[in-house]
Enzyme design. Structure first.
Site, short mmCIF file in Angstrom:
data_model
loop_
_atom_site.label_atom_id
_atom_site.label_comp_id
_atom_site.label_asym_id
_atom_site.label_seq_id
_atom_site.Cartn_x
_atom_site.Cartn_y
_atom_site.Cartn_z
N HIS A 1 12.69 126.40 0.17
CA HIS A 1 12.17 125.66 1.33
C HIS A 1 11.71 126.62 2.42
CE1 HIS A 1 15.10 122.26 0.09
NE2 HIS A 1 13.87 121.84 -0.19
N LYS B 1 19.49 108.56 -1.67
CA LYS B 1 19.88 109.83 -2.29
C LYS B 1 21.34 110.20 -2.02
CE LYS B 1 15.60 112.40 -2.90
NZ LYS B 1 14.92 113.67 -2.64
N ARG C 1 7.20 123.22 -7.47
CA ARG C 1 8.00 124.17 -8.23
C ARG C 1 7.50 124.28 -9.66
NH1 ARG C 1 12.65 121.35 -5.74
NH2 ARG C 1 12.42 120.01 -7.52
N SER D 1 17.65 121.86 -4.40
CA SER D 1 18.86 121.55 -3.64
C SER D 1 19.91 120.88 -4.51
CB SER D 1 18.53 120.66 -2.45
OG SER D 1 17.74 121.35 -1.52
#
Length: 166
Positions: A17, A41, A95, A133
């Site tokens: 990030h 989440k 990514r 993460s």
């Protein structure tokens, strides 16, 4: 003034990030880090903790790049958040190829909602591209070393969350 919005959950903020944030800061005059309030989440860190992490980690980047970098919590549509902060550009990090399909759909929907807001994709340096993460949290929870994926302060915060010693 060119304003960019980099949205995410940042639970926690990783070196990937931060790499995207540093790159994005070179493209805009003001970079807003949109910290999503995503109840679905079930984040490990509270909204306040995630905002504080972003602010702490981005302070040096702001000085280094000369770009104002601010954290902004949001719970509405991304395109509405972009309007709220005056962003002309949404920054998204990629990514892997798997990310692209989802991001492609998001761009299409956002363009349909407001064609004046562009989306720019940035890829982190190769050494940071696999960092997610979710995986960082899992590795830390299972006693793995995440020090090469996050800053020292974030590493300490993760260890504290999982009741582990440094």
């Amino acid at each position: 003034m060119r304003i960019g919005l980099y949205p995410g959950t940042f639970d926690p903020v990783t070196l990937g990030h931060l790499d995207i944030i540093e790159r994005a800061a070179q493209l805009v005059d003001r970079l807003v880090i949109g910290v999503a309030i995503n109840r679905d989440k079930g984040p490990l860190f509270s909204l306040e903790e995630r905002v504080a992490m972003i602010e702490a980690e981005c302070s040096a980047l702001s000085k280094k790049t000369g770009t104002e970098i601010v954290a902004h919590p949001f719970e509405n549509l991304l395109i509405d958040c972009a309007r709220d902060v005056g962003a002309q550009v949404i920054v998204r990090g990629l990514r892997a190829v798997a990310d692209f399909e989802y991001e492609y759909q998001m761009v299409g929907m956002n363009r349909a909602l407001d064609s004046s807001v562009e989306t720019v994709f940035l890829m982190a340096e190769a050494r940071h591209q696999a960092i997610a993460s979710k995986l960082v949290k899992e590795i830390c929870r299972l006693n793995g070393d995440v020090s090469k994926f996050v800053t020292k302060d974030v590493h300490i915060a993760l260890l504290e969350k999982f009741g582990k010693a440094l």
